[in-house]
Design a protein around this motif. Structure first.
Motif, PDB file in Angstrom:
ATOM      1  N   ARG A   1       0.839  -1.316   0.144  1.00 58.15           N
ATOM      2  CA  ARG A   1      -0.072   0.029   0.102  1.00 58.15           C
ATOM      3  C   ARG A   1       0.985   1.480  -0.036  1.00 58.15           C
ATOM      4  O   ARG A   1       0.497   2.157  -0.736  1.00 58.15           O
ATOM      5  CB  ARG A   1      -0.845  -0.088   1.205  1.00 58.15           C
ATOM      6  CG  ARG A   1      -1.923   1.164   1.239  1.00 58.15           C
ATOM      7  CD  ARG A   1      -2.774   1.190   2.624  1.00 58.15           C
ATOM      8  NE  ARG A   1      -3.358  -0.053   2.350  1.00 58.15           N
ATOM      9  CZ  ARG A   1      -4.198  -0.619   3.771  1.00 58.15           C
ATOM     10  NH1 ARG A   1      -4.223   0.316   4.866  1.00 58.15           N
ATOM     11  NH2 ARG A   1      -4.837  -1.687   3.610  1.00 58.15           N
TER      12      ARG A   1
ATOM     13  N   ARG B   1       3.699   1.282  -1.053  1.00 55.64           N
ATOM     14  CA  ARG B   1       4.696   1.686  -2.392  1.00 55.64           C
ATOM     15  C   ARG B   1       3.629   2.052  -3.552  1.00 55.64           C
ATOM     16  O   ARG B   1       3.972   3.052  -4.392  1.00 55.64           O
ATOM     17  CB  ARG B   1       5.089   0.135  -2.782  1.00 55.64           C
ATOM     18  CG  ARG B   1       5.839   0.069  -4.306  1.00 55.64           C
ATOM     19  CD  ARG B   1       6.579  -1.142  -4.439  1.00 55.64           C
ATOM     20  NE  ARG B   1       5.573  -2.451  -4.411  1.00 55.64           N
ATOM     21  CZ  ARG B   1       5.004  -2.707  -5.497  1.00 55.64           C
ATOM     22  NH1 ARG B   1       5.461  -2.097  -6.822  1.00 55.64           N
ATOM     23  NH2 ARG B   1       4.445  -3.773  -5.510  1.00 55.64           N
ATOM     24  N   ASN B   2       2.361   1.789  -3.665  1.00 54.18           N
ATOM     25  CA  ASN B   2       1.334   2.106  -4.549  1.00 54.18           C
ATOM     26  C   ASN B   2       0.724   3.340  -4.219  1.00 54.18           C
ATOM     27  O   ASN B   2       0.436   4.115  -5.247  1.00 54.18           O
ATOM     28  CB  ASN B   2       0.216   0.929  -4.837  1.00 54.18           C
ATOM     29  CG  ASN B   2       1.087  -0.461  -5.270  1.00 54.18           C
ATOM     30  OD1 ASN B   2       2.054  -0.261  -6.225  1.00 54.18           O
ATOM     31  ND2 ASN B   2       0.536  -1.354  -4.778  1.00 54.18           N
ATOM     32  N   LYS B   3       0.703   3.668  -3.268  1.00 49.36           N
ATOM     33  CA  LYS B   3      -0.110   4.881  -2.784  1.00 49.36           C
ATOM     34  C   LYS B   3       0.769   5.699  -1.750  1.00 49.36           C
ATOM     35  O   LYS B   3       0.530   5.860  -0.528  1.00 49.36           O
ATOM     36  CB  LYS B   3      -1.546   4.972  -2.062  1.00 49.36           C
ATOM     37  CG  LYS B   3      -2.503   4.138  -2.899  1.00 49.36           C
ATOM     38  CD  LYS B   3      -3.665   4.007  -2.467  1.00 49.36           C
ATOM     39  CE  LYS B   3      -4.772   3.248  -3.487  1.00 49.36           C
ATOM     40  NZ  LYS B   3      -5.905   3.075  -2.824  1.00 49.36           N
TER      41      LYS B   3
ATOM     42  N   LYS C   1       2.536   8.627   0.549  1.00 50.53           N
ATOM     43  CA  LYS C   1       2.166   9.820   1.273  1.00 50.53           C
ATOM     44  C   LYS C   1       3.152  10.790   1.066  1.00 50.53           C
ATOM     45  O   LYS C   1       4.331  10.623   0.846  1.00 50.53           O
ATOM     46  CB  LYS C   1       2.225   9.540   2.746  1.00 50.53           C
ATOM     47  CG  LYS C   1       1.251   8.665   2.978  1.00 50.53           C
ATOM     48  CD  LYS C   1       1.215   8.094   4.729  1.00 50.53           C
ATOM     49  CE  LYS C   1       1.281   9.288   5.558  1.00 50.53           C
ATOM     50  NZ  LYS C   1       1.443   9.032   7.036  1.00 50.53           N
TER      51      LYS C   1
ATOM     52  N   LYS D   1       5.958  11.020   3.597  1.00 47.37           N
ATOM     53  CA  LYS D   1       6.274   9.716   4.051  1.00 47.37           C
ATOM     54  C   LYS D   1       7.212   9.360   5.384  1.00 47.37           C
ATOM     55  O   LYS D   1       7.126   8.198   5.945  1.00 47.37           O
ATOM     56  CB  LYS D   1       6.787   8.776   2.828  1.00 47.37           C
ATOM     57  CG  LYS D   1       8.257   9.308   2.437  1.00 47.37           C
ATOM     58  CD  LYS D   1       8.609   8.549   1.135  1.00 47.37           C
ATOM     59  CE  LYS D   1      10.000   9.071   0.703  1.00 47.37           C
ATOM     60  NZ  LYS D   1      10.425   8.315  -0.438  1.00 47.37           N
TER      61      LYS D   1
END
Length: 358
Positions: A231, A233-235, A237, A240
């Motif tokens: 999650r 990696r794909n979305k 922040k 981060k």
């Protein structure tokens, strides 16, 4: 103080606490395991391997702690001091964490499989399955380690910003973690397979399976780690760094240690809190004093029968000589030197001077 409307909260302290708490818990679990082994004088190769894994875990913890500090993990992006981020040194520590993570889990899994191997003596297929899983685990450990070390060519490009040929390490990490979790699940199946044919009360059988199946914790934590990292990696922040997600690997490894050592706790409880199991397992000497469980096993190799004043016993081929398998009141399988001739023998009453608990 300047009020700019931004959140200046910091969770680095929580990240550092998690980084230290789980290795401490793991060390406590390993120490209790070794104490349990001292009570039964059954220290084996599986115990040596878990000790090596614990040492490597502390090495990973040292690197994780320094990476969190140097990379400002837990800080908001706008709070990181300009010029205060030593990317090269932080990158080296992060690289070390990546290298050490998988071998630790592989060593823990090896320890569990060797423990189950010491309980063998029943089904030939179980032995084959354990050997196959050991081979797969070793191959994965070496393969993932090499791939992680050489994820970028030249290696220095991992922490220096220079042109390099690198693999998609995020996708690789997700894939390797998935394979590792699958092997964890297969290891989890083995205890049920091992005790399925034991002729003991259903309640005792369920308890024995439960004691040997603490690996479920590892499977669950592995799945959670895969989902969270995928999650992230794909979305990703924007902010981060303000997260404790980096510590998920430390949590998974710590839980793996606890799961691997949990089956060894019952002898300690039986010695110090004997009433909890409704019987006294240890006398004043600290040695096993009685057996509460009985076991009916199909012997796969017919041998000469031997009757003693303590009853009839059964022989199985185990790692050192001809040993007898039974379930003791510590919930684990024990073994004693004996012989048999029947295809099905009931192990009933045993003397305690020639037996050991695994």
């Amino acid at each position: 103080m300047v009020y700019d409307g931004l959140d200046h909260g910091n969770v680095q302290g929580e990240a550092l606490a998690i980084t230290l708490i789980f290795p401490i818990l793991a060390t406590l679990a390993v120490s209790l395991r070794l104490y349990s082994r001292s009570l039964t004088s059954t220290f084996g190769l599986d115990d040596w391997i878990i000790c090596v894994a614990a040492v490597v875990y502390w090495g990973e913890t040292y690197c994780t702690y320094n990476y969190i500090k140097l990379a400002y993990i837990g800080w908001h992006t706008w709070d990181i001091p300009k010029g205060g981020y030593n990317t090269i040194k932080a990158g080296k520590y992060g690289y070390a964490v990546e290298i050490l993570y998988n071998p630790i889990l592989a060593l823990i899994k090896t320890s569990i499989l060797l423990f189950l191997w010491r309980l063998r003596g029943q089904k030939r297929n179980v032995k084959i399955a354990i050997i196959a899983l050991l081979a797969i685990n070793l191959s994965m450990m070496v393969g993932i380690f090499v791939a992680t070390v050489f994820k970028c060519i030249p290696i220095g490009a991992t922490w220096y910003k220079k042109p390099a040929k690198c693999i998609n390490f995020s996708a690789f990490a997700t894939g390797s973690a998935s394979l590792s979790t699958i092997t964890d699940a297969f290891v989890l199946i083995l205890p049920t397979w091992i005790v399925y044919d034991l002729q003991i009360q259903k309640r005792q059988k369920i308890m024995l399976i439960g004691i040997l199946s603490f690996g479920l914790i590892t499977v669950i934590s592995g799945i959670v780690r895969i989902v969270l990292l995928d999650r992230a990696r794909n979305k990703p922040k924007p902010d981060k760094n303000h997260s404790v997600l980096f510590t998920i690997s430390t949590i998974e490894v710590g839980l793996a240690f606890i799961a691997a050592c949990a089956p060894y706790m019952k002898p300690i409880l039986a010695k110090h809190v004997p009433g909890i199991f409704g019987s006294t397992l240890y006398g004043q000497s600290g040695r096993p004093s009685r057996r509460d469980y009985e076991l009916s096993e199909r012997a796969r190799h017919s041998k000469a029968q031997k009757h003693t004043k303590n009853g009839t016993s059964s022989e199985f081929d185990v790692e050192e000589g001809k040993m007898e398998t039974f379930v003791g009141s510590n919930g684990l399988v024990g073994r004693t030197e004996t012989t048999i001739t029947h295809d099905s023998i009931k192990a009933s009453r045993f003397g305690h001077d020639r037996s050991t608990y695994l």
